[in-house]
Write a protein that holds these residues in place. Structure first.
Motif, PDB file in Angstrom:
ATOM      1  N   THR A 250      76.186  11.635  43.303  1.00  0.00           N
ATOM      2  CA  THR A 250      75.679  12.896  42.758  1.00  0.00           C
ATOM      3  C   THR A 250      75.351  12.749  41.285  1.00  0.00           C
ATOM      4  OG1 THR A 250      77.055  14.120  44.353  1.00  0.00           O
ATOM      5  CG2 THR A 250      76.200  15.347  42.472  1.00  0.00           C
ATOM      6  N   ALA A 251      76.197  12.001  40.554  1.00  0.00           N
ATOM      7  CA  ALA A 251      75.972  11.797  39.117  1.00  0.00           C
ATOM      8  C   ALA A 251      74.638  11.099  38.856  1.00  0.00           C
ATOM      9  CB  ALA A 251      77.113  10.983  38.514  1.00  0.00           C
ATOM     10  N   THR A 252      74.250  10.200  39.749  1.00  0.00           N
ATOM     11  CA  THR A 252      72.967   9.497  39.609  1.00  0.00           C
ATOM     12  C   THR A 252      71.820  10.491  39.584  1.00  0.00           C
ATOM     13  OG1 THR A 252      73.919   7.706  40.958  1.00  0.00           O
ATOM     14  CG2 THR A 252      71.552   7.623  40.524  1.00  0.00           C
ATOM     15  N   PHE A 253      71.818  11.376  40.565  1.00  0.00           N
ATOM     16  CA  PHE A 253      70.716  12.334  40.688  1.00  0.00           C
ATOM     17  C   PHE A 253      70.752  13.390  39.591  1.00  0.00           C
ATOM     18  CE2 PHE A 253      71.277  10.729  45.067  1.00  0.00           C
ATOM     19  CZ  PHE A 253      69.991  10.275  45.304  1.00  0.00           C
ATOM     20  N   VAL A 254      71.950  13.854  39.231  1.00  0.00           N
ATOM     21  CA  VAL A 254      72.056  14.858  38.168  1.00  0.00           C
ATOM     22  C   VAL A 254      71.500  14.318  36.861  1.00  0.00           C
ATOM     23  CG1 VAL A 254      73.673  16.176  36.744  1.00  0.00           C
ATOM     24  CG2 VAL A 254      74.011  16.074  39.203  1.00  0.00           C
ATOM     25  N   THR A 255      71.825  13.067  36.549  1.00  0.00           N
ATOM     26  CA  THR A 255      71.335  12.433  35.313  1.00  0.00           C
ATOM     27  C   THR A 255      69.814  12.401  35.280  1.00  0.00           C
ATOM     28  OG1 THR A 255      73.318  11.033  35.196  1.00  0.00           O
ATOM     29  CG2 THR A 255      71.405  10.342  33.914  1.00  0.00           C
ATOM     30  N   ILE A 256      69.211  11.985  36.394  1.00  0.00           N
ATOM     31  CA  ILE A 256      67.746  11.875  36.452  1.00  0.00           C
ATOM     32  C   ILE A 256      67.096  13.253  36.431  1.00  0.00           C
ATOM     33  CG2 ILE A 256      65.797  11.082  37.838  1.00  0.00           C
ATOM     34  CD1 ILE A 256      67.611   8.824  38.875  1.00  0.00           C
ATOM     35  N   ILE A 257      67.659  14.193  37.188  1.00  0.00           N
ATOM     36  CA  ILE A 257      67.105  15.555  37.230  1.00  0.00           C
ATOM     37  C   ILE A 257      67.153  16.190  35.849  1.00  0.00           C
ATOM     38  CG2 ILE A 257      67.510  17.893  38.111  1.00  0.00           C
ATOM     39  CD1 ILE A 257      68.342  16.561  40.781  1.00  0.00           C
ATOM     40  N   ASN A 258      68.273  16.017  35.152  1.00  0.00           N
ATOM     41  CA  ASN A 258      68.400  16.549  33.787  1.00  0.00           C
ATOM     42  C   ASN A 258      67.327  15.979  32.869  1.00  0.00           C
ATOM     43  OD1 ASN A 258      70.346  18.532  33.079  1.00  0.00           O
ATOM     44  ND2 ASN A 258      71.980  17.119  33.610  1.00  0.00           N
ATOM     45  N   ALA A 259      67.125  14.663  32.962  1.00  0.00           N
ATOM     46  CA  ALA A 259      66.141  14.000  32.102  1.00  0.00           C
ATOM     47  C   ALA A 259      64.728  14.500  32.401  1.00  0.00           C
ATOM     48  CB  ALA A 259      66.220  12.488  32.293  1.00  0.00           C
TER      49      ALA A 259
ATOM     50  N   GLU B 259      58.633  16.615  39.589  1.00  0.00           N
ATOM     51  CA  GLU B 259      59.333  15.384  39.932  1.00  0.00           C
ATOM     52  C   GLU B 259      60.832  15.632  40.097  1.00  0.00           C
ATOM     53  OE1 GLU B 259      59.446  11.523  41.124  1.00  0.00           O
ATOM     54  OE2 GLU B 259      57.644  12.635  40.554  1.00  0.00           O
ATOM     55  N   ALA B 260      61.390  16.520  39.257  1.00  0.00           N
ATOM     56  CA  ALA B 260      62.818  16.850  39.355  1.00  0.00           C
ATOM     57  C   ALA B 260      63.126  17.479  40.709  1.00  0.00           C
ATOM     58  CB  ALA B 260      63.214  17.797  38.230  1.00  0.00           C
ATOM     59  N   ARG B 261      62.237  18.360  41.156  1.00  0.00           N
ATOM     60  CA  ARG B 261      62.428  18.998  42.462  1.00  0.00           C
ATOM     61  C   ARG B 261      62.315  17.962  43.583  1.00  0.00           C
ATOM     62  NH1 ARG B 261      63.971  24.334  44.135  1.00  0.00           N
ATOM     63  NH2 ARG B 261      64.167  23.963  46.364  1.00  0.00           N
ATOM     64  N   LYS B 262      61.430  17.010  43.398  1.00  0.00           N
ATOM     65  CA  LYS B 262      61.260  15.954  44.393  1.00  0.00           C
ATOM     66  C   LYS B 262      62.540  15.128  44.522  1.00  0.00           C
ATOM     67  CE  LYS B 262      58.379  11.914  45.417  1.00  0.00           C
ATOM     68  NZ  LYS B 262      57.271  11.046  44.913  1.00  0.00           N
ATOM     69  N   ILE B 263      63.151  14.784  43.385  1.00  0.00           N
ATOM     70  CA  ILE B 263      64.413  14.034  43.398  1.00  0.00           C
ATOM     71  C   ILE B 263      65.517  14.863  44.041  1.00  0.00           C
ATOM     72  CG2 ILE B 263      66.187  12.975  41.946  1.00  0.00           C
ATOM     73  CD1 ILE B 263      63.595  11.395  42.047  1.00  0.00           C
ATOM     74  N   PHE B 264      65.520  16.161  43.753  1.00  0.00           N
ATOM     75  CA  PHE B 264      66.500  17.083  44.326  1.00  0.00           C
ATOM     76  C   PHE B 264      66.424  17.071  45.856  1.00  0.00           C
ATOM     77  CE2 PHE B 264      67.728  21.390  45.729  1.00  0.00           C
ATOM     78  CZ  PHE B 264      68.986  21.482  45.159  1.00  0.00           C
TER      79      PHE B 264
ATOM     80  N   THR C 259      74.426  19.986  39.975  1.00  0.00           N
ATOM     81  CA  THR C 259      73.048  19.622  40.321  1.00  0.00           C
ATOM     82  C   THR C 259      72.154  20.856  40.331  1.00  0.00           C
ATOM     83  OG1 THR C 259      74.032  17.973  41.800  1.00  0.00           O
ATOM     84  CG2 THR C 259      71.658  18.273  41.926  1.00  0.00           C
ATOM     85  N   TYR C 260      72.641  21.923  40.961  1.00  0.00           N
ATOM     86  CA  TYR C 260      71.869  23.173  40.987  1.00  0.00           C
ATOM     87  C   TYR C 260      71.646  23.700  39.573  1.00  0.00           C
ATOM     88  CZ  TYR C 260      71.695  23.982  46.057  1.00  0.00           C
ATOM     89  OH  TYR C 260      71.408  23.903  47.400  1.00  0.00           O
ATOM     90  N   ASN C 261      72.687  23.626  38.744  1.00  0.00           N
ATOM     91  CA  ASN C 261      72.568  24.118  37.376  1.00  0.00           C
ATOM     92  C   ASN C 261      71.499  23.357  36.590  1.00  0.00           C
ATOM     93  OD1 ASN C 261      74.578  25.966  37.834  1.00  0.00           O
ATOM     94  ND2 ASN C 261      76.162  24.863  36.706  1.00  0.00           N
ATOM     95  N   ALA C 262      71.455  22.035  36.785  1.00  0.00           N
ATOM     96  CA  ALA C 262      70.483  21.202  36.066  1.00  0.00           C
ATOM     97  C   ALA C 262      69.053  21.601  36.430  1.00  0.00           C
ATOM     98  CB  ALA C 262      70.723  19.727  36.385  1.00  0.00           C
ATOM     99  N   LEU C 263      68.793  21.745  37.729  1.00  0.00           N
ATOM    100  CA  LEU C 263      67.439  22.104  38.164  1.00  0.00           C
ATOM    101  C   LEU C 263      67.114  23.547  37.795  1.00  0.00           C
ATOM    102  CD1 LEU C 263      64.931  21.088  39.613  1.00  0.00           C
ATOM    103  CD2 LEU C 263      65.953  21.808  41.779  1.00  0.00           C
ATOM    104  N   MET C 264      68.104  24.418  37.917  1.00  0.00           N
ATOM    105  CA  MET C 264      67.912  25.818  37.570  1.00  0.00           C
ATOM    106  C   MET C 264      67.546  25.976  36.088  1.00  0.00           C
ATOM    107  SD  MET C 264      70.653  28.814  38.434  1.00  0.00           S
ATOM    108  CE  MET C 264      70.974  28.071  40.045  1.00  0.00           C
ATOM    109  N   ASP C 265      68.246  25.225  35.250  1.00  0.00           N
ATOM    110  CA  ASP C 265      67.973  25.278  33.815  1.00  0.00           C
ATOM    111  C   ASP C 265      66.558  24.769  33.521  1.00  0.00           C
ATOM    112  OD1 ASP C 265      68.886  25.695  31.070  1.00  0.00           O
ATOM    113  OD2 ASP C 265      68.838  23.519  30.885  1.00  0.00           O
ATOM    114  N   GLY C 266      66.127  23.753  34.269  1.00  0.00           N
ATOM    115  CA  GLY C 266      64.775  23.244  34.100  1.00  0.00           C
ATOM    116  C   GLY C 266      63.726  24.287  34.441  1.00  0.00           C
ATOM    117  N   HIS C 267      63.947  25.019  35.533  1.00  0.00           N
ATOM    118  CA  HIS C 267      62.994  26.073  35.922  1.00  0.00           C
ATOM    119  C   HIS C 267      62.954  27.182  34.880  1.00  0.00           C
ATOM    120  CE1 HIS C 267      61.517  24.787  39.792  1.00  0.00           C
ATOM    121  NE2 HIS C 267      62.742  24.576  40.259  1.00  0.00           N
ATOM    122  N   VAL C 268      64.122  27.536  34.346  1.00  0.00           N
ATOM    123  CA  VAL C 268      64.166  28.599  33.331  1.00  0.00           C
ATOM    124  C   VAL C 268      63.399  28.170  32.085  1.00  0.00           C
ATOM    125  CG1 VAL C 268      65.685  29.828  31.727  1.00  0.00           C
ATOM    126  CG2 VAL C 268      66.295  29.674  34.137  1.00  0.00           C
TER     127      VAL C 268
END
Length: 320
Positions: free
Chosen positions: A176-185, A194-199, A213-222
């Motif tokens: 999970t940490a792998t994906f969270v790191t990439i999604i955050n970046a 691309e973040a949604r694709k990784i998700f 993980t949800y928080n990282a993607l959610m913050d990106g959308h906001v």
């Protein structure tokens, strides 16, 4: 306890007089403890007090009496040498370990990879990952994640994606940490697609997204002003029974205040669902108003509690 006492004494008497302590402990030590016990304690004490040159002398004495340093002591010693930039000693001791033992284990390699990545030597960390296979040590998910994180920190997200695919092809399952790191970046770069694709890919690989993980993607959308997508992610969390936390609510409240609804319907909905206590509703309301730049309204919100120093809302007001 012995290491703590030695570290305290060494820090008081200084490096110049530390040789006297070494000789005092070595003299007739065989009557009460082994060579390894004395030298291991001394080396750890010197490392704890950042005296790398003295620790190197203890290493040499260990070799003279034909004993092997412990891997745990080696790992903290390497961390110190890399931190102070003594790379020559690192490679000298590494070669000595390969030739005379103990052979570096995965923990030692990971400490070295982490140290070099923190110093900006990401390519060196990458080389270490390939090198460990040569000496019979298989890289684990932590080793890969350290490199992926280092690439993301430097904005080399494409490299981190390549490494994620490489680790999966090598038989090492991303965490999970792998994906969270990439999604955050990706979200920080504004690449939400691309973040949604990784998700989605992580779920296809059988890795269930958690709250972080949800928080990282959610913050990106906001941050991309896609508040509708962020709200949909929150609904998905509830459907998947992933528990939201304070960060989840603060992201959504800030987003709805700044880019979404103009009223307090979202906060009222949260209160009615009893997902968070009423005392937190006020804090999040103030935080959201601050993020939206509506400071006058934030100052008027719940004035009796706003100046309590422990409240996160007060911290937001000060920062703003």
């Amino acid at each position: 306890m012995a290491q703590d006492v030695l570290s305290s004494v060494i820090s008081r008497i200084g490096e110049c007089r530390s040789n006297e302590l070494v000789e005092f402990m070595w003299r007739e030590h065989s009557k009460y403890e082994s060579d390894f016990s004395v030298l291991d304690s001394l080396m750890r004490a010197f490392v704890n007090t950042d005296m790398g040159s003295q620790a190197l002398k203890i290493w040499d004495r260990m070799r003279e009496v034909r004993i092997r340093p412990s891997l745990s002591a080696v790992s903290i010693f390497f961390a110190l040498l890399i931190r102070v930039g003594d790379y020559g000693s690192v490679w000298k001791l590494f070669r000595d370990m390969i030739q005379r033992g103990p052979c570096p284990n995965i923990f030692v390699y990971n400490v070295m990879i982490l140290g070099f990545c923190r110093k900006g030597c990401v390519r060196t960390g990458e080389s270490l990952l390939f090198l460990m296979r040569k000496y019979g040590c298989e890289p684990d998910v932590i080793a890969h994640n350290l490199l992926i994180s280092a690439y993301c920190v430097r904005g080399w997200t494409s490299h981190s994606l390549n490494w994620a695919h490489f680790m999966a092809e090598s038989g090492c399952e991303p965490s999970t940490a792998t994906f969270v790191t990439i999604i955050n970046a990706l979200c920080k770069e504004g690449n939400i697609v691309e973040a949604r694709k990784i998700f989605e890919e992580m779920q296809e690989m059988g890795v269930s997204p958690g709250t972080v993980t949800y928080n990282a993607l959610m913050d990106g959308h906001v941050k991309a002003r896609e508040i509708g997508e962020a709200n949909m992610l929150y609904e998905e969390m509830r459907t998947m029974r992933v528990a939201p936390d304070g960060i989840t609510f603060n992201i959504l409240v800030a987003g709805n205040y700044k880019y979404g609804r103009e009223d307090d319907r979202f906060l009222r909905e949260l209160s009615m669902m009893a997902l968070i206590p009423d005392c937190s509703i006020s804090d999040m309301s103030i935080s959201g108003l601050c993020w939206a730049g509506r400071l006058d309204e934030a100052l008027c919100e719940n004035p009796k509690n706003i100046y309590k120093p422990m409240h996160i809302s007060f911290a937001f007001l000060i920062l703003k």
